[in-house]
Design a protein around this motif. Structure first.
Motif: not given
Lengths: 149, 259
Positions: A59, A64, A77, A86, B4, B7
């Protein structure tokens, strides 16, 4: 969007800011909690199956939101879809706080804001630009106006 | 390996500041033949932090590619087309081919090489830590200069690590600092340790030490706790004498510790 997985795999082997086995549940409906080795390296959070060398996923931690979840867990998120979370489960409240703190500091955008803040403070106090010694005082990314963009 | 991606793409297109941008010619990259040949492909590139995004065009709404600029070196290179000003991004990881890119001119080439070689998170962290130390030194220096007896421990605004800066903020998202200037109405000197640098910053470092409405020629008065202790000593002396004279009688008349 193309990217080289090997590049990210190499990054995932770099020294971690924080690493632990945590419970993890993806954002998809019906996802169950799985044990994952979770590793924070610069602004990426990698997660591994506990018996595998290569990460299952990563990620990017820019833009975030890190939130506390009951009990002793947290979620990550991203702003384009805040409902997609998550979830992570920690062993203790203390561990949870440690992770949340580290994750909030982990973005490049956060580092940039810190840098600009320190630069302005030092300039106000000493009258000198501390970035001149690095030869980077002209760089657009370190200008105050850049932050407002 | 999952990423991700939505994003990441959103971040690429968001209005957070780009560190550099421009057209570059590109050869290869993931999924294309290893030998660079021909004129390559002209793409729009945007550098954001340690991420280099490429786009079909300046107006494109989705990135074509992403290069994470960690563990790499940036070097000048020979382009397949002589008039191009090329450079490579090389990774010291097995199986990662160098990216060959070229700018339109020497100035653009130099600028790209410079920003790309300094784009890593580690470089940013190093500069931030260095500035953090410099600010702490500057504050200590100013405090010492103001009053030699001003102990660092009672300084109203201790330098805090940058993590205090973003407390309550979303990670790299919210740009406005929603700190209220409450520090202004508080008495100085007895600031709880948890107060953040950013809160102090609202008042300005210099005004913190020099301001607060007190006379700059008598620095003792600029700090409530110093004042409190100073006059407190007098009270304590009086009280001690009074207690001795009273010989322990009438304890209910005892003065309070804090006037």
């Amino acid at each position: 969007m193309r990217y080289n997985e090997k590049e990210l795999q190499a990054l995932s082997r770099q020294p971690a800011e924080l690493a632990a086995e945590l419970g993890m549940r993806g954002p998809k409906k019906g996802s169950v909690v799985k044990r994952r080795l979770v590793k924070l390296v610069v602004n990426f959070l990698f997660y591994f199956r506990t018996d595998e060398a290569e990460p299952v996923g990563a990620l990017l931690l820019e833009h975030c939101r890190v939130a506390q979840e009951e009990p002793s867990g947290f979620s990550i998120s991203f702003i384009e879809d805040p409902e997609r979370k998550y979830h992570f489960e920690c062993y203790s409240e203390e561990q949870c706080q440690e992770w949340m703190g580290a994750l909030r500091r982990a973005s490049y955008e956060f580092m940039r804001r810190s840098l600009i803040f320190y630069r302005n403070e030092i300039q106000k106090m000493t009258g000198k630009d501390p970035l001149e010694q690095f030869g980077i005082s002209e760089e657009a990314r370190f200008q105050l106006s850049g932050v407002k963009a | 390996m999952k990423l991700n991606e939505r994003s990441v793409a959103h971040y690429a297109l968001s209005n957070s500041p780009a560190d550099h941008r421009g057209f570059l010619r590109t050869w290869g990259g993931p999924g294309t033949p290893p030998t660079p040949s021909g004129t390559g492909r002209r793409c729009w590139f945007v550098l954001k932090g340690n991420l280099l995004f490429s786009f079909e065009s300046r107006e494109a709404r989705a990135p074509l590619g992403l290069v994470v600029l960690e563990g790499c070196t940036v070097e000048l290179a020979e382009a397949p087309v002589p008039e191009e000003f090329a450079f490579t991004i090389c990774f010291n990881a097995p199986g990662v081919r160098p990216y060959l890119l070229a700018a339109d001119g020497p100035a653009a080439q130099e600028a790209w090489v410079k920003v790309l070689s300094r784009a890593s998170f580690g470089y940013m962290r190093l500069v931030v830590r260095e500035l953090e130390n410099q600010l702490r030194d500057a504050r200590q220096g100013l405090a010492l200069h103001r009053h030699s007896s001003w102990k660092a421990g009672t300084s109203p605004c201790k330098t805090q690590p940058p993590d205090q800066l973003s407390r309550g903020l979303e990670n790299g998202h919210t740009l406005s600092r929603d700190y209220s200037p409450m520090g202004l109405v508080e008495a100085g000197g007895s600031r709880p340790a948890g107060r953040s640098l950013a809160e102090c910053e609202l008042q300005g470092a210099a005004s913190l030490l020099l301001g607060r409405g007190q006379s700059p020629v008598s620095p003792e008065t600029s700090c409530f706790s110093t004042l409190h202790d100073w006059y407190g000593q007098e009270i304590l002396e009086l009280r001690r004498g009074w207690q001795q004279r009273a010989r322990g009688s009438q304890p209910k008349c005892e003065q309070q510790d804090k006037p």
